[in-house]
Design an enzyme around this catalytic site. Structure first.
Site, mmCIF file in Angstrom:
data_model
loop_
_atom_site.group_PDB
_atom_site.id
_atom_site.type_symbol
_atom_site.label_atom_id
_atom_site.label_comp_id
_atom_site.label_asym_id
_atom_site.label_seq_id
_atom_site.Cartn_x
_atom_site.Cartn_y
_atom_site.Cartn_z
ATOM 1 N N THR A 31 30.880 34.657 5.985
ATOM 2 C CA THR A 31 29.599 35.297 5.702
ATOM 3 C C THR A 31 28.728 35.018 6.915
ATOM 4 O OG1 THR A 31 28.739 33.323 4.604
ATOM 5 C CG2 THR A 31 29.689 35.027 3.191
ATOM 6 N N SER A 32 27.717 35.841 7.106
ATOM 7 C CA SER A 32 26.817 35.602 8.237
ATOM 8 C C SER A 32 25.939 34.404 7.917
ATOM 9 C CB SER A 32 25.943 36.833 8.500
ATOM 10 O OG SER A 32 24.926 36.915 7.533
ATOM 11 N N THR A 33 25.263 33.904 8.916
ATOM 12 C CA THR A 33 24.414 32.730 8.733
ATOM 13 C C THR A 33 23.219 33.043 7.840
ATOM 14 O OG1 THR A 33 23.384 33.333 10.842
ATOM 15 C CG2 THR A 33 25.043 31.597 10.885
#
Length: 199
Positions: free
Chosen positions: A17-19
């Site tokens: 997942t993105s940050t």
């Protein structure tokens, strides 16, 4: 510490997942990958454009006969070219790629049909991203033409002159920071060399 690889021909999962995304998204990928039968998972919260150490570890870990499993293409690749770089690197190791949700279907690069579908869908995904960026650029151009585009809020650096002016009026860094909505550290940087940064 070296990781022992299980016997040949296993499913190895990768999730990202993105940050800025919630942990729940990563947990959902973990659940789906384990339900598929993955014996080892590599999971991370990382930007698609930055370094992805767990993906690098997964690519090093897989062996001939294994299948790297991801839930969606965008969890793995940032562009069509990047996707095929990954597929090529896996091919060289005798490893296939399986995408669990590609237009509602599970696609595996072991088959020619799977590779074709992967190519078509990744091309559409790339086209969609480019169209979205184009619409965004058009929206900004239109807003600018109508005088409605404000751009980003002024940064602390742009407020440095205001900080120096308030300092000259006898305001303390704490008061300046509060007045301008910036941190005290930014105020001190703006006032370097002025000699009145007290309090």
């Amino acid at each position: 510490m070296t990781t022992t690889h299980p016997s040949i021909g296993h499913l190895i999962g990768y999730g990202r997942t993105s940050t800025t995304e919630q942990e729940a998204g990563l947990e959902a990928q973990r659940r789906d990958l384990l339900a598929t039968g993955c014996v080892k998972l590599f999971l991370e919260q990382a930007s698609s454009v930055g370094k992805r150490p767990e993906l690098e570890r997964a690519m090093e870990y897989v062996r001939e006969g294994d299948t790297l499993v991801v839930t969606k293409i965008d969890r793995l690749a940032r562009s069509t070219i990047n996707l095929w770089d990954v597929v090529r690197a896996l091919d060289e190791k005798g490893v296939s790629l399986r995408v669990l949700n590609l237009g509602g279907e599970t696609v595996d690069t072991k088959s020619a049909t799977g590779r074709l579908i992967l190519n078509i869908f990744s091309g559409f995904a790339q086209f969609e991203r480019e169209m979205m960026l184009e619409r965004q650029r058009e929206g900004i151009a239109k807003a600018k033409a109508e005088g409605k585009y404000l751009g980003r809020k002024p940064t602390a650096r742009l407020k440095a002159d205001d900080a120096r002016k308030l300092n000259a009026e006898g305001k303390t860094p704490t008061e300046i920071a509060k007045a301008l909505g910036i941190g005290r550290g930014s105020v001190y940087r703006a006032l370097e060399g002025v000699g009145k940064a007290e309090g």
